[in-house]
Structure formats: C-alpha cells, structure tokens
Design a protein around this motif. Structure first.
Motif, PDB file in Angstrom:
ATOM      1  N   GLU A 165       0.848  -1.183   0.000  1.00  0.00           N
ATOM      2  CA  GLU A 165       0.000   0.000   0.000  1.00  0.00           C
ATOM      3  C   GLU A 165       0.888   1.238   0.000  1.00  0.00           C
ATOM      4  O   GLU A 165       1.969   1.251   0.573  1.00  0.00           O
ATOM      5  N   LEU A 166       0.363   2.293  -0.618  1.00  0.00           N
ATOM      6  CA  LEU A 166       1.205   3.481  -0.742  1.00  0.00           C
ATOM      7  C   LEU A 166       1.480   4.163   0.591  1.00  0.00           C
ATOM      8  O   LEU A 166       2.494   4.833   0.733  1.00  0.00           O
ATOM      9  N   PHE A 167       0.592   3.985   1.583  1.00  0.00           N
ATOM     10  CA  PHE A 167       0.904   4.652   2.848  1.00  0.00           C
ATOM     11  C   PHE A 167       2.102   4.004   3.529  1.00  0.00           C
ATOM     12  O   PHE A 167       2.868   4.679   4.227  1.00  0.00           O
ATOM     13  N   VAL A 168       2.302   2.712   3.284  1.00  0.00           N
ATOM     14  CA  VAL A 168       3.507   2.060   3.806  1.00  0.00           C
ATOM     15  C   VAL A 168       4.728   2.530   3.012  1.00  0.00           C
ATOM     16  O   VAL A 168       5.765   2.870   3.576  1.00  0.00           O
ATOM     17  N   SER A 175       5.030   5.318   1.496  1.00  0.00           N
ATOM     18  CA  SER A 175       5.308   6.715   1.868  1.00  0.00           C
ATOM     19  C   SER A 175       6.144   6.774   3.134  1.00  0.00           C
ATOM     20  O   SER A 175       7.096   7.556   3.215  1.00  0.00           O
ATOM     21  N   LEU A 195       9.600   5.831   2.323  1.00  0.00           N
ATOM     22  CA  LEU A 195      10.296   6.902   1.606  1.00  0.00           C
ATOM     23  C   LEU A 195      10.715   8.023   2.538  1.00  0.00           C
ATOM     24  O   LEU A 195      11.746   8.654   2.352  1.00  0.00           O
ATOM     25  N   LEU A 196       9.906   8.263   3.564  1.00  0.00           N
ATOM     26  CA  LEU A 196      10.260   9.306   4.528  1.00  0.00           C
ATOM     27  C   LEU A 196      11.426   8.864   5.396  1.00  0.00           C
ATOM     28  O   LEU A 196      12.051   9.675   6.057  1.00  0.00           O
ATOM     29  N   GLY A 197      11.702   7.572   5.395  1.00  0.00           N
ATOM     30  CA  GLY A 197      12.804   7.051   6.191  1.00  0.00           C
ATOM     31  C   GLY A 197      12.376   6.534   7.551  1.00  0.00           C
ATOM     32  O   GLY A 197      13.176   6.462   8.476  1.00  0.00           O
ATOM     33  N   ALA A 198      11.098   6.159   7.683  1.00  0.00           N
ATOM     34  CA  ALA A 198      10.610   5.657   8.967  1.00  0.00           C
ATOM     35  C   ALA A 198      11.273   4.323   9.310  1.00  0.00           C
ATOM     36  O   ALA A 198      11.646   3.559   8.423  1.00  0.00           O
ATOM     37  N   HIS A 239       8.481   1.350  13.373  1.00  0.00           N
ATOM     38  CA  HIS A 239       7.359   2.263  13.148  1.00  0.00           C
ATOM     39  C   HIS A 239       6.419   1.701  12.083  1.00  0.00           C
ATOM     40  O   HIS A 239       5.200   1.703  12.246  1.00  0.00           O
ATOM     41  N   ILE A 258      12.872   9.423  -6.659  1.00  0.00           N
ATOM     42  CA  ILE A 258      12.518   9.464  -5.242  1.00  0.00           C
ATOM     43  C   ILE A 258      13.204   8.353  -4.462  1.00  0.00           C
ATOM     44  O   ILE A 258      13.369   8.426  -3.247  1.00  0.00           O
ATOM     45  N   GLY A 259      13.644   7.307  -5.175  1.00  0.00           N
ATOM     46  CA  GLY A 259      14.340   6.236  -4.482  1.00  0.00           C
ATOM     47  C   GLY A 259      13.463   5.069  -4.118  1.00  0.00           C
ATOM     48  O   GLY A 259      13.718   4.357  -3.153  1.00  0.00           O
ATOM     49  N   MET A 260      12.410   4.842  -4.897  1.00  0.00           N
ATOM     50  CA  MET A 260      11.595   3.661  -4.663  1.00  0.00           C
ATOM     51  C   MET A 260      12.146   2.486  -5.466  1.00  0.00           C
ATOM     52  O   MET A 260      11.961   1.335  -5.089  1.00  0.00           O
ATOM     53  N   LEU A 272      19.581   9.355   4.777  1.00  0.00           N
ATOM     54  CA  LEU A 272      18.337   9.909   5.291  1.00  0.00           C
ATOM     55  C   LEU A 272      18.149  11.368   4.855  1.00  0.00           C
ATOM     56  O   LEU A 272      17.053  11.819   4.602  1.00  0.00           O
ATOM     57  N   ARG A 329      16.213  11.816   1.825  1.00  0.00           N
ATOM     58  CA  ARG A 329      14.779  11.565   1.995  1.00  0.00           C
ATOM     59  C   ARG A 329      14.084  12.808   2.522  1.00  0.00           C
ATOM     60  O   ARG A 329      12.876  12.937   2.439  1.00  0.00           O
ATOM     61  N   GLN A 360      10.971  15.049  -1.774  1.00  0.00           N
ATOM     62  CA  GLN A 360       9.709  14.517  -1.279  1.00  0.00           C
ATOM     63  C   GLN A 360       8.803  14.160  -2.439  1.00  0.00           C
ATOM     64  O   GLN A 360       9.064  14.531  -3.577  1.00  0.00           O
ATOM     65  N   PHE A 415       1.823  11.504  -4.158  1.00  0.00           N
ATOM     66  CA  PHE A 415       1.335  10.459  -5.058  1.00  0.00           C
ATOM     67  C   PHE A 415      -0.007  10.837  -5.660  1.00  0.00           C
ATOM     68  O   PHE A 415      -0.662  11.784  -5.259  1.00  0.00           O
ATOM     69  N   THR A 426      -2.317   6.891   0.085  1.00  0.00           N
ATOM     70  CA  THR A 426      -0.992   7.259   0.586  1.00  0.00           C
ATOM     71  C   THR A 426      -1.039   7.718   2.041  1.00  0.00           C
ATOM     72  O   THR A 426      -0.007   7.917   2.652  1.00  0.00           O
ATOM     73  N   LEU A 467       5.144  12.626  11.769  1.00  0.00           N
ATOM     74  CA  LEU A 467       6.080  11.534  11.457  1.00  0.00           C
ATOM     75  C   LEU A 467       7.348  12.027  10.744  1.00  0.00           C
ATOM     76  O   LEU A 467       8.457  11.786  11.220  1.00  0.00           O
ATOM     77  N   PRO A 468       7.225  12.735   9.605  1.00  0.00           N
ATOM     78  CA  PRO A 468       8.456  13.195   8.935  1.00  0.00           C
ATOM     79  C   PRO A 468       9.282  14.130   9.817  1.00  0.00           C
ATOM     80  O   PRO A 468      10.511  14.094   9.777  1.00  0.00           O
ATOM     81  N   ILE A 508      11.186  11.897  12.247  1.00  0.00           N
ATOM     82  CA  ILE A 508      12.254  11.133  11.598  1.00  0.00           C
ATOM     83  C   ILE A 508      13.456  12.014  11.321  1.00  0.00           C
ATOM     84  O   ILE A 508      14.594  11.630  11.535  1.00  0.00           O
ATOM     85  N   HIS A 509      13.188  13.211  10.851  1.00  0.00           N
ATOM     86  CA  HIS A 509      14.299  14.084  10.447  1.00  0.00           C
ATOM     87  C   HIS A 509      14.680  15.082  11.538  1.00  0.00           C
ATOM     88  O   HIS A 509      15.380  16.052  11.271  1.00  0.00           O
ATOM     89  N   ARG A 541       2.438  17.070   4.106  1.00  0.00           N
ATOM     90  CA  ARG A 541       3.423  16.106   4.586  1.00  0.00           C
ATOM     91  C   ARG A 541       4.723  16.239   3.802  1.00  0.00           C
ATOM     92  O   ARG A 541       5.814  16.196   4.370  1.00  0.00           O
TER      93      ARG A 541
END
Lengths: 297, 328
Positions: A189-192, A194, A197-200, A204, B61-63, B87, B90, B94, B97, B103, B116-117, B120-121, B166
């Motif tokens: 799923e995209l929320f995972v 996302s 990608l944020l680096g969680a 988490h 984006i690095g996926m 990191l 990341r 950003q 989607f 998302t 959350l972001p 993390i940062h 976000r």
C-alpha cells in the motif's frame, strides 16, 4: 501564534461520546449481538462473584455429602447434585472462572505471538526467515488443533496453566496466518511506501502503520475465538488433561456425569449446556464486534 | 553550485521478466533518458500510460534502484542503490502520489501523519510541536480542527492537501508530483494547482510534475518533456512546446486536446491523426520506437534509432525528420 495553539483542543468529550454512540449503534443493529453481550457479561459476573452468588459456594472444592448425592433438580438444588452430593449450579459458576481464564490466558499469549510472527513474515515476504516462519506455521496448521493440544498436554503435568499452553500451541498459527496475509498485501500500500520513503524505522512501519489496520480483524477474531478456545480447554479437561479435581472444570464435570447417563442425566447435561451457552454468547458478541469494527466508511 | 537542482543522465530502468513465455527478456520501462531541472522551476513529464514517466519518478525518489545511468541531486550523485541513500536525501526530495486515499494511513490522525516526517528528520519544534503542525495545515489551507481527524473524515481534495503538507513538512528542495490532481474533481484540481504554485514561490521549490493532462501543463510547467516508450521524444520550454512543437508525437498529442469553438480549432496546429496504440515495452520496434504510429515515418526511421538533437536553446528533439530538415 504559538500561544493560541497551545490550547488546541484534543479530542473533546463530545467527539468521543459521539464515536461511542456510533459504535454502539452499529453494534446494536443486530439484536443477537446484544444477546451475546448479555450472556458474556453474565458469565463474567457469575464467574468472578461466584462466592457471593452461588447458593453453596463451598461445594466448589473438596466437599462431600453422600446423603445428598445424585439428587435431581429441585428447589433446594436447582440443577441437582453430583455423585458426591455437590450442588451442580455452584460448581458451574465456579467453572466459569477456569473457562474465562483459559480463554483470556490463551489469547493473551497467542495474539502477541501470532501478530509478531505474521508481521515479520509478511513484511519481509521474500526473505528466507519469512519462508521458514511460514513453513513452521503450516506444519502446525496441518495437524488438527485438538489432536495437537491433546498430544502436547499429555506430555506435561495436567494443570490449568499447562492446558492453556497446549491450546496456545495449537492455536497461534491461525493468528500468524491471518496477520501474515494482511501484512503481505498491506506492505505494498502506498501509505507504507510513503513511510518508507520518509525514512521511517521498520518498527514504526510494522507497529504504527500496519498493525493499527489489522486491529479490527484481530479484535473480531479474538471475540469469535474465545468460545472455541474455551471448548478446546473443556475437551482437554474432559479427558482429564486440564484442571484437576476437586476444582470444578466444565469438561471434567461432563465426563464425570457421562457415566451416569441417562438415569442421572442432570450431572452431564447441565455443564454441557453451560459450555454451549458460553460458545453461543461469544459468537453472538463476536458478530456484533465485527459489525462494529468492519463497516467503517 | 550549478543552477540545476536535479540532473538525470542516461537513466535506464529495466524490469526483468522471470515467468512465462517472455522469460529472459525485460520490460524497458525507462530506456536511456536525460533531463535536468533548474532550481525553482517545474519540469512536466508527460506521456501516455506505460510510457515510463512514473518509473522515472520512482527512480528519482528512491523507490526503485536504477539499472544504469546517473541521478545527480545538487551536484551530488545519488546512489543507484536505494538502500544506500542517506536519510538526508529523503528529507530534501519529497513525493506526492496520485491517489491521496491510499498514501495516507486511514488509521492515523492528521497530527500523527504530519509529525512523522518531523520526528524522523529531527525537525520537531520542541517549544510548540502542535503549533508547528497547525502552521503546516494553514500553509495548505486546511483548518486546525482537522488535527485529530483521520484521513477517512476528509474529502479527496483535502487529503491531497494533507499529502502536500506532509511533503512540505521537511522543507524539501524538490517535490516529485506524480499526477497529483488526476484522482480529483476538476474544481479541486484548480485549487491544488494554485496552491502548489504559491508554495513553489514561497519555499523556492522545484517540481518534477508527472501528468497525462496537457492542459494542466500549459499553466503549471516551466518546461515540458514528452515521454514515449521509455524515451524522451522532445523537451522544450512550455511556450515553445505549445506554439512550435517539432516531434510528430508532440503534434499528435497537441492536436488531441479537445477544444470547444471553431475559433480555437483554427488556432490549433495541423491535425496529426493518431493511429494505433503504444507498443509493448518488451518488444520495442526496431529503429525509432514511434515508427509504428508516426504518419511521417520514412525508411530511415525503421532502421536507425534517432538521438536527441538540440534545435534551439533548451529545446531538444529526438526525430530523424527534424534532423534532416535542419541539414537540408
């Protein structure tokens, strides 16, 4: 600017009340779930307050009164007495304790275990340890749970705790499978994505992003399973592998009474009905919980 | 520091096929593309479905890990192996989607999604953590009452604004927008686009804007790149792209934009009738990949794959016809 945000309201009392009202409305749409709730609450109250409610609380232990043995249901002994003269009603109330302990104890053990195994195996689906974990789960699932529980408890001393362990060993793979299935589809799923990608952190992602989305199903299955776990516990005590006499257990009461069927029918029939009522109660309640938790949006 | 915030050089992304009849071959989703984005500008990447535009975005984006080629962000090559991406990157790149419904985690409240972001940062404002999030919400024109709501309680446009918030929270330099408005109502599309334009100015953002919608591009992008079958057909500044397109495929797409009045029809370029569908990226046609659909294709197009040629400053085309016309 910051000062007026400091007083930002949290979830107000009204919001919370409205949420509860909505949940109750969904739950009460099915009248049977209210029946289930009543049954389960009654069992809980009777089990916990047995010494206060039961007509002969002392009959729950090693009590003997041969002069009152094998009496059919009467105004004095509502459900009759057993072969050594103990009041069956009082013993059933006490046995509810063991049954509830059985259900809660097993679930308290298997839900964390199954969830963690399922989350890890589902999230790292293509890794070797995921395959290993799931093959182990499959092996457990391949054996009928009752047989597995019988074998495991036969290897240990028969106590309530050991029979809990035996049922747990037979039961956790079902949770692992369920969570595995949900996680392995949810990780795409995209929320995972996302969050990744944020680096969680993985912690988490597993416990804050994926697990909350599984909770509804876990909770529903938990309520629905409660009755069946109790039944399996009763099956173990039926063959003498659970709680030992003189402590009353529903399974032992049924097996004791079975020898006197059909003449002294009340000794076996009433504990059996008690087991049935427990299972029905938890199933009705579980259906209500399912309606409450799954019909969102 | 060069003026390019992002440079993509000869990027390739192949997906090997591991099952079935075509085993051993690979899907050439992105096949040798190069482009750059200047600081503060918007590059629109346009193409049909299956042209590889989203794959390009996911590489940036690095996926995905790129098969070959180089991505340079702020003069620093980004590793093609996404696991080695620090990191810091990341935070600076950003993404928003296409579908905001998937998302945003339906079980988490807005406050948690936005913090959350920041956590993390390590960007949390310790004195006023809630105010920080409220300011983010204000930035995307959402009321602070939404703090404790889940995305389920929000409308489609509001969810997308939340997704933008976000992306904005880590104060990035580049935001990749993967069809950010195509899942939304037209009325909300305009609102989102205007908001993105305002944010670009306020925060000096650069956008890589992936879209199917050419009419959006006209108002939003600084430059446009057209993708076809994993390759870029033409890159031009938006104005030139719409007034003086060179590649037959660009002409075809532009003549496919629907217009209402006769007057508008007259202003449009000579009609280039599209024919056929986009071929499979597994069996790319020999020569120029567009030769199956190009009305102007001639013998050279079926033998030799054209290369990118600069026809004017900032305007590059990959077509034999344009090349030959210039030589003659």
């Amino acid at each position: 600017m910051s000062t007026n945000h400091a007083s930002t309201p949290g979830i107000t009392k009204r919001d919370r009340l409205e949420g509860l009202k909505r949940a109750w409305y969904k739950f009460s749409l099915n009248k049977m779930s209210i029946v289930g709730l009543v049954i389960v609450s009654l069992i809980l109250i009777l089990g916990v307050f047995q010494p206060l409610i039961a007509p002969y609380p002392e009959h729950a232990g090693a009590y003997v009164n041969f002069s009152a043995a094998n009496q059919p249901p009467s105004s004095q002994y509502i459900l009759g007495t057993d072969t050594v003269g103990r009041d069956i009603l009082s013993r059933i109330f006490y046995a509810f304790r063991g049954a509830l302990l059985m259900g809660l104890g097993v679930e308290a053990f298997i839900i964390p275990l199954g969830t963690i195994v399922g989350l890890i195996a589902g999230y790292w689906k293509e890794k070797w340890f995921s395959t290993a974990l799931m093959r182990v789960t499959d092996i457990f699932l391949a054996v009928p749970p009752l047989v597995l529980a019988l074998v495991v408890s036969a290897l240990m001393r028969p106590t309530l705790f050991n029979s809990m362990m035996a049922v747990s060993i037979a039961w956790w793979p079902m949770y692992a499978r369920m969570i595995y299935g949900m996680t392995s589809s949810m990780r795409n799923e995209l929320f995972v994505k996302s969050a990744e990608l944020l680096g969680a952190s993985k912690f988490h992602i597993l416990f804050r992003e994926i697990l909350p989305n599984c909770l509804g199903q876990i909770f529903t299955k938990m309520t629905l399973d409660m009755g069946w776990v109790i039944l399996m516990g009763a099956s173990l005590s039926f063959v003498g592998l659970g709680e030992q006499p003189p402590t009353p257990a529903l399974g032992t009461m049924v097996s004791d009474g079975a020898k006197y069927l059909p003449d002294q029918w009340w000794i076996a029939i009433f504990p059996s009905i008690a087991i049935m009522v427990i299972i029905l109660g938890f199933n009705f309640l579980g259906d209500g919980v399912k309606d409450m938790l799954t019909s969102e949006e | 520091m060069s003026e390019n915030i992002l440079e993509v050089n000869n990027l390739k992304k192949y997906f090997p096929i591991t099952k079935g009849k075509e085993k051993g071959l690979s899907v050439k989703a992105v096949d040798d593309i190069s482009f750059s984005i200047k600081r503060g500008e918007t590059l629109a990447l346009v193409g049909e479905s299956g042209s590889g535009k989203s794959t390009t975005a996911y590489n940036v984006i690095g996926m995905y890990s790129a098969t070959a080629g180089q991505i340079i962000f702020k003069d620093e090559p980004i590793s093609n192996n996404i696991k080695e991406r620090p990191l810091r990157l990341r935070k600076e790149i950003q993404m928003v989607f296409q579908d905001p419904g998937t998302t945003l985690n339906p079980r988490r409240i807005v406050k948690d999604i936005l913090s959350l972001p920041l956590k993390i940062h390590k960007l949390v404002d310790k004195k006023d953590p809630v105010g920080q999030i409220v300011r983010l919400l204000e930035e995307v024109e959402l009321p602070m009452e939404y703090l404790f709501k889940t995305p389920l309680a929000l409308g489609g446009g509001e969810r997308q604004m939340l997704a933008v918030a976000r992306a904005l929270s880590t104060n990035p330099d580049l935001i990749v927008l993967d069809e950010p408005t195509s899942a939304l109502d037209v009325s909300i599309q305009a609102k989102i686009i205007n908001m993105l334009l305002r944010l670009q100015k306020d925060y000096d953002l650069s956008y890589l804007f992936i879209t199917l919608d050419l009419s959006l591009v006209r108002n939003f992008a600084t430059r446009v790149a057209i993708m076809y079958l994993g390759k870029i057909a033409e890159i031009a500044p938006t104005e030139i792209f719409f007034s003086d397109p060179e590649h037959p495929y660009t002409k075809m797409l532009l003549s496919a934009i629907p217009v209402i009045s006769e007057k508008e029809e007259e202003v449009k370029h000579a009609k280039v009738t599209p024919k056929g569908e986009i071929p499979s990226p597994v069996n790319v046609p020999k020569g120029c990949s567009f030769n199956t659909r190009c009305p102007l294709a001639f013998d050279r197009c079926f033998v030799e794959d054209p290369v990118m040629k600069e026809v004017a400053s900032d305007h590059q085309v990959r077509c034999h016809l344009v090349e030959e016309r210039r030589q003659s």
